[in-house]
Design a protein around this motif. Structure first.
Motif, PDB file in Angstrom:
ATOM      1  N   ILE A  78       0.835  -1.209   0.000  1.00  0.00           N
ATOM      2  CA  ILE A  78       0.000   0.000   0.000  1.00  0.00           C
ATOM      3  C   ILE A  78       0.867   1.256   0.000  1.00  0.00           C
ATOM      4  O   ILE A  78       0.605   2.224  -0.722  1.00  0.00           O
ATOM      5  CB  ILE A  78      -0.947  -0.023   1.213  1.00  0.00           C
ATOM      6  CG1 ILE A  78      -1.923  -1.196   1.102  1.00  0.00           C
ATOM      7  CG2 ILE A  78      -1.718   1.292   1.312  1.00  0.00           C
ATOM      8  CD1 ILE A  78      -2.824  -1.352   2.295  1.00  0.00           C
ATOM      9  N   LEU A  79       1.936   1.231   0.811  1.00  0.00           N
ATOM     10  CA  LEU A  79       2.824   2.391   0.854  1.00  0.00           C
ATOM     11  C   LEU A  79       3.491   2.629  -0.493  1.00  0.00           C
ATOM     12  O   LEU A  79       3.652   3.772  -0.938  1.00  0.00           O
ATOM     13  CB  LEU A  79       3.879   2.195   1.946  1.00  0.00           C
ATOM     14  CG  LEU A  79       3.391   2.344   3.390  1.00  0.00           C
ATOM     15  CD1 LEU A  79       4.516   1.999   4.364  1.00  0.00           C
ATOM     16  CD2 LEU A  79       2.890   3.749   3.647  1.00  0.00           C
ATOM     17  N   ASN A  80       3.908   1.534  -1.157  1.00  0.00           N
ATOM     18  CA  ASN A  80       4.552   1.695  -2.466  1.00  0.00           C
ATOM     19  C   ASN A  80       3.579   2.194  -3.519  1.00  0.00           C
ATOM     20  O   ASN A  80       3.982   2.876  -4.475  1.00  0.00           O
ATOM     21  CB  ASN A  80       5.159   0.368  -2.913  1.00  0.00           C
ATOM     22  CG  ASN A  80       6.389  -0.010  -2.108  1.00  0.00           C
ATOM     23  OD1 ASN A  80       7.062   0.859  -1.567  1.00  0.00           O
ATOM     24  ND2 ASN A  80       6.680  -1.299  -2.011  1.00  0.00           N
ATOM     25  N   SER A  81       2.290   1.863  -3.357  1.00  0.00           N
ATOM     26  CA  SER A  81       1.304   2.373  -4.314  1.00  0.00           C
ATOM     27  C   SER A  81       0.991   3.841  -4.054  1.00  0.00           C
ATOM     28  O   SER A  81       0.734   4.604  -4.982  1.00  0.00           O
ATOM     29  CB  SER A  81       0.023   1.536  -4.241  1.00  0.00           C
ATOM     30  OG  SER A  81      -0.578   1.652  -2.955  1.00  0.00           O
ATOM     31  N   ILE A  82       1.012   4.239  -2.777  1.00  0.00           N
ATOM     32  CA  ILE A  82       0.728   5.638  -2.442  1.00  0.00           C
ATOM     33  C   ILE A  82       1.958   6.504  -2.644  1.00  0.00           C
ATOM     34  O   ILE A  82       1.888   7.586  -3.249  1.00  0.00           O
ATOM     35  CB  ILE A  82       0.223   5.741  -0.987  1.00  0.00           C
ATOM     36  CG1 ILE A  82      -1.108   5.008  -0.834  1.00  0.00           C
ATOM     37  CG2 ILE A  82       0.062   7.199  -0.570  1.00  0.00           C
ATOM     38  CD1 ILE A  82      -1.637   4.995   0.586  1.00  0.00           C
ATOM     39  N   LEU A  83       3.092   6.050  -2.133  1.00  0.00           N
ATOM     40  CA  LEU A  83       4.348   6.798  -2.200  1.00  0.00           C
ATOM     41  C   LEU A  83       5.376   5.942  -2.923  1.00  0.00           C
ATOM     42  O   LEU A  83       6.061   5.128  -2.290  1.00  0.00           O
ATOM     43  CB  LEU A  83       4.832   7.169  -0.787  1.00  0.00           C
ATOM     44  CG  LEU A  83       3.847   7.976   0.058  1.00  0.00           C
ATOM     45  CD1 LEU A  83       4.314   8.046   1.502  1.00  0.00           C
ATOM     46  CD2 LEU A  83       3.684   9.370  -0.509  1.00  0.00           C
TER      47      LEU A  83
END
Length: 255
Positions: free
Chosen positions: A65-70
């Motif tokens: 999720i973090l890699n998709s957001i940031l």
């Protein structure tokens, strides 16, 4: 190894992905590169499907999720490709306090303006907001995705204002150029009219001088004619008197 520029967003240690300039395909990378594409403003990436409970599964889900957001940042140094992901370590209250201190310090170091348009201040607050999104996403993915929507909406609004500002500036410049061209044309027109006015005034003066000369000449001629006419009248009167006297002498009875 020289890391990229410092940021308020917390990252993990860089990871060497490739030892040559040819980047590997997403399948060959050890990182979750498939989740590294930039998010489109207004479009929120769907959260991954829930996995089986467990610390490792939750951590991997949070990282995805973090890699998709940031998305992770990448750079090449000495023909080596380095990738650095955002940190998935949960934050504490001291981390938030430290983030605030770092924000104030960087605003002061980079001499950001307190009011008005300032790209430096905007960049730092954007990094701070991304860090807050990272911290919230680790604790609650849904809340992080909602904050992502808010961030993208703000970016779209700012982009719209920027486009409006640039178009307004371009419109103002066009109007200023048109006004400048119209001003030069008007100044030329004024100069032409002033020259025409001077020519007309010169012609009026010439015609007035001619008129005065004609009036003087006609007045002199009239005076000469009047004098001549008066002399003729006097001559005729004298002649009439003489003839009258002769006639009376002829017709008078002789005594």
């Amino acid at each position: 190894m020289i890391p990229p520029a410092d940021s308020l967003l917390k990252y993990d240690n860089p990871v060497l992905v490739s030892k040559n300039t040819e980047r590997k395909s997403p399948k060959d990378r050890p990182l979750k590169v498939s989740q590294q594409q930039s998010t489109i403003p207004g479009q929120v990436p769907s959260p991954p499907k829930p996995k089986s409970p467990g610390n490792e599964g939750d951590r991997q889900q949070t990282e995805e999720i973090l890699n998709s957001i940031l998305p992770p940042r990448e750079w090449i140094e000495n023909n080596q490709l380095w990738v650095q992901q955002v940190s998935s370590t949960p934050c504490t209250r001291m981390d938030v306090v430290h983030l605030q201190e770092q924000l104030d310090l960087k605003l002061q170091q980079r001499q950001a303006r307190e009011t008005g348009i300032c790209p430096v201040r905007r960049e730092l607050y954007t990094q701070c907001f991304d860090e807050l999104i990272r911290q919230v996403t680790i604790n609650c993915a849904e809340r992080g995705l909602l904050l992502l929507r808010v961030r993208d909406e703000i970016r779209m609004t700012i982009a719209a204002y920027k486009t409006l500002y640039e178009s307004s500036v371009a419109f103002g410049m066009r109007k200023a150029l048109q006004a400048e061209q119209g001003k030069s044309h008007t100044e030329k027109r004024i100069a032409d009219l002033e020259n025409e006015k001077r020519d007309l005034e010169r012609q009026v003066n010439e015609q007035r001088a001619k008129c005065e000369a004609i009036e003087r000449r006609e007045a002199e001629r009239r005076q000469v004619e009047e004098k001549k006419h008066a002399e003729e009248i006097q001559f005729l009167k004298r002649t009439n008197q003489q003839l009258k006297a002769q006639l009376e002498g002829i017709i008078a009875p002789k005594k």
